[in-house]
Design a protein around this motif. Structure first.
Motif, PDB file in Angstrom:
ATOM      1  N   ARG A 281       0.821  -1.216   0.000  1.00  6.23           N
ATOM      2  CA  ARG A 281       0.000   0.000   0.000  1.00  6.23           C
ATOM      3  C   ARG A 281       0.854   1.264   0.000  1.00  6.23           C
ATOM      4  NH1 ARG A 281      -4.475   0.076   4.331  1.00  6.23           N
ATOM      5  NH2 ARG A 281      -2.808  -0.460   5.769  1.00  6.23           N
ATOM      6  N   PRO A 296      -1.531   3.516  -5.516  1.00  9.84           N
ATOM      7  CA  PRO A 296      -2.945   3.443  -5.887  1.00  9.84           C
ATOM      8  C   PRO A 296      -3.543   2.077  -5.566  1.00  9.84           C
ATOM      9  CG  PRO A 296      -1.625   4.392  -7.674  1.00  9.84           C
ATOM     10  CD  PRO A 296      -0.661   3.887  -6.647  1.00  9.84           C
ATOM     11  N   ARG A 297      -4.832   2.045  -5.213  1.00 13.03           N
ATOM     12  CA  ARG A 297      -5.499   0.813  -4.777  1.00 13.03           C
ATOM     13  C   ARG A 297      -5.351  -0.302  -5.809  1.00 13.03           C
ATOM     14  NH1 ARG A 297      -9.604  -0.936  -1.093  1.00 13.03           N
ATOM     15  NH2 ARG A 297      -9.578  -3.184  -1.330  1.00 13.03           N
ATOM     16  N   GLU A 298      -5.420   0.047  -7.104  1.00  8.07           N
ATOM     17  CA  GLU A 298      -5.368  -0.992  -8.132  1.00  8.07           C
ATOM     18  C   GLU A 298      -3.994  -1.668  -8.213  1.00  8.07           C
ATOM     19  OE1 GLU A 298      -4.935   3.102 -10.134  1.00  8.07           O
ATOM     20  OE2 GLU A 298      -6.210   2.154  -8.602  1.00  8.07           O
ATOM     21  N   GLU A 299      -2.982  -1.079  -7.583  1.00  9.40           N
ATOM     22  CA  GLU A 299      -1.646  -1.678  -7.609  1.00  9.40           C
ATOM     23  C   GLU A 299      -1.326  -2.446  -6.323  1.00  9.40           C
ATOM     24  OE1 GLU A 299       1.473   1.004  -8.784  1.00  9.40           O
ATOM     25  OE2 GLU A 299       0.160   2.107 -10.157  1.00  9.40           O
ATOM     26  N   TRP A 300      -2.233  -2.457  -5.357  1.00 12.97           N
ATOM     27  CA  TRP A 300      -2.004  -3.233  -4.138  1.00 12.97           C
ATOM     28  C   TRP A 300      -1.964  -4.719  -4.486  1.00 12.97           C
ATOM     29  CZ3 TRP A 300      -5.923  -1.019  -0.019  1.00 12.97           C
ATOM     30  CH2 TRP A 300      -5.640   0.334   0.206  1.00 12.97           C
ATOM     31  N   GLU A 302      -3.369  -7.994  -3.163  1.00 12.57           N
ATOM     32  CA  GLU A 302      -4.386  -8.463  -2.226  1.00 12.57           C
ATOM     33  C   GLU A 302      -4.609  -9.968  -2.393  1.00 12.57           C
ATOM     34  OE1 GLU A 302      -7.757  -5.756  -1.441  1.00 12.57           O
ATOM     35  OE2 GLU A 302      -7.029  -4.601  -3.155  1.00 12.57           O
TER      36      GLU A 302
END
Length: 560
Positions: A281, A296-300, A302
């Motif tokens: 993150r 950015p969230r899309e690069e986390w 998960e």
């Protein structure tokens, strides 16, 4: 002989000031990577200290003082090392005018930093620089600083750091993708497994506080109010708690025993509490620039279901939706107002804000009208009591509808007609597909009939257009029939989330923040004082209504 006689004398900060002996600063650095090399202790702090002190003793006549600077566990690509900066400050103040290191990599692994200091700053200030491994001595052998070996060594050190950083990132990425926790410290609410440091297990005491934080926000407390509550009730902050428990803790902020709104926000937005690992993150900008930046969230990275959850998905999603709303409170306010973040102007689309009039009467009005321009929108005023009563009625009506749906669904699922309905849809679909195939075949032969002279060009065009219209109509019917069959196949029961959400409020007599958070998306306020409520699960309830209609209709009219 003149050279030997003047050895040790150098002009310093002004042409008239000379010194007889050097004020020596020995610099020692050991990185974490050096510690991991195992048996090779050539770069250990002790080894560096011994070598540098040995040089000092063998040439003690040249020096009047010695000061040691040690950065243990710091990378050479980061210039913000504590003792490195202290050394530079002492150089600037004149306390030190000679710097010695074991080798150039100890001084800096960043090529530009090393070159700038050695070739420019030290030369301008008359500071002697010595590197034992490369045999560099800017006083005894000035040409050694300009020797090609110095920039080549600095470039090699720089490239070594780049390659090392690249390899470390690759390893970290691999571990993240495989669901291994790679953080140095476990998130508050968890501890690392004793036998596997890449696994998280729940810390029961801290986990209860995490649950409390989520619950309080949903019930209407602001992040500031949650922090105040925890502080007033003597709940130690995450870092203070870890210190009390003897758990590993970051050196950054470890002495802060108080909760703050930023800590609360960090917990509320961390997906790790749902049992899913969300890593990567944040990151350092590069191996040279050690500033931390958000990713950015899309690069986390998960990975779901890696450990036991503290917060369920539904609660976490509710909180994320709440955090997106404008729920600011007054500086002294702790509770978020009932409708905060839910009201919209039906005309301009901006927020409807809470106002307090005479005698503490609460009403709401359009923020555009109130704060921007009275010509851009109208007031859209509504009193709090009327708004609350209207929204309560809308919720009660929706709850009643959900109860009715539930009863009908129960009857449908227990009736034998459902299977015959499915067979009937299958027959209708098959008939329409045969009809479509026949028309397609006629359309394909039409062109050849025109070419063979059996029909005119105008007849060809008219018949083709008619076949295309029939094809479009039948395709539309097939789409609807297939959707009905899919709805019939997708059983709805009383455990459907949309029904469950509303039915648990069957005895609702008053509104509260938690009910709005769970059931309402937004509320539009019109100029005449009317309102419309956009409920969550609206699409799901619509599908349930379609499911009921399909399964309670004796015959489906099919356009043909």
């Amino acid at each position: 002989m003149a050279r030997a006689k003047n050895r040790g004398y150098q002009q310093s900060f002004s042409p008239s000031y000379t010194i007889s002996r050097w004020r020596l600063g020995i610099y020692i650095r050991l990185s974490k990577e050096d510690l991991k090399k195992g048996k090779d202790d050539s770069n250990s702090v002790k080894n560096q200290r011994d070598l540098l002190n040995d040089f000092y003793r063998r040439n003690i006549d040249e020096f009047e003082s010695i000061t040691e600077y040690v950065d243990d566990g710091h990378t050479g690509t980061d210039a913000n090392r504590e003792d490195f900066q202290r050394l530079l400050a002492d150089v600037m103040s004149g306390k030190i005018n000679c710097v010695i290191v074991k080798d150039l990599s100890r001084f800096a692994r960043n090529y530009s930093d090393a070159g700038s200091l050695i070739d420019n700053l030290f030369v301008q200030m008359g500071v002697r620089f010595i590197s034992l491994a490369e045999n560099v001595d800017s006083y005894k052998n000035p040409d050694s600083v300009s020797n090609i070996i110095v920039p080549i060594t600095n470039v090699m050190n720089d490239n070594y750091c780049y390659q090392t950083s690249k390899k470390i990132r690759q390893v970290f990425d691999y571990k993240r993708r495989n669901g291994q926790y790679i953080g140095a410290f476990a998130p508050y609410g968890y501890v690392k497994h004793q036998k596997d440091k890449h696994r998280l297990i729940v810390d029961p005491d801290a986990a209860e506080n995490v649950k409390l934080i989520f619950t309080m926000l949903i019930q209407g407390s602001s992040k500031r109010a949650i922090a105040l509550y925890l502080n007033e009730h003597g709940v130690p902050s995450p870092s203070a708690y870890k210190v009390q428990k003897g758990l590993p803790v970051s050196t950054r902020g470890y002495d802060d025993p108080m909760w703050g709104a930023r800590m609360i926000h960090s917990i509320l937005t961390n997906p790790t509490y749902t049992g899913d690992l969300a890593q990567g993150r944040s990151r350092v900008k590069s191996y040279k620039v050690h500033q931390i930046e958000a990713v950015p969230r899309e690069e986390w990275v998960e990975v779901a279901g890696t450990h036991e959850a503290i917060i369920d998905y539904e609660t976490f999603d509710k909180v994320q939706a709440l955090l997106q709303r404008d729920t600011r409170t007054s500086p002294k306010g702790r509770e978020v107002h009932l409708f905060s973040g839910f009201l919209k102007c039906a005309d301009c689309g901006r927020a409807i804000t809470r106002c307090v009039g005479k005698n503490n009467n609460v009403y709401y009005s359009c923020s555009t009208y109130k704060n921007r321009s009275r010509t851009a929108c109208t007031m859209h005023s509504i009193k709090h009591e009327r708004l609350e009563a209207a929204v309560l009625f809308a919720v009660q009506h929706q709850v009643h509808l959900a109860v009715s749906y539930s009863e009908i669904v129960t009857q449908i699922n227990s009736a034998p007609i459902k299977k015959s309905q499915s067979y009937r849809l299958d027959d209708l679909i098959a008939a329409k597909e045969r009809e479509l195939t026949k028309i397609t075949r006629y359309k394909q032969s039409l062109y050849q009939d025109w070419k063979d002279g059996e029909i005119t060009q105008q007849e060809y065009r008219d018949m083709k257009a008619d076949y295309e219209r029939q094809t479009s109509d039948i395709s539309a019917v097939l789409t609807r029939l297939n959707a009905e069959r899919a709805e019939l196949a997708n059983d709805v029961d009383n455990e459907h989330p949309a029904l469950v959400a509303f039915m648990k409020y069957q005895n609702i007599e008053a509104l509260n923040r938690e009910i709005l958070v769970e059931l309402v998306d937004y509320i539009k306020v019109y100029e005449n004082g009317n309102i419309s409520v956009k409920f969550k699960f609206a699409d799901e309830l619509h599908k349930i209504a379609e499911y009921i209609e399909i399964n309670t209709t004796e015959d489906t009219a099919v356009a043909g």
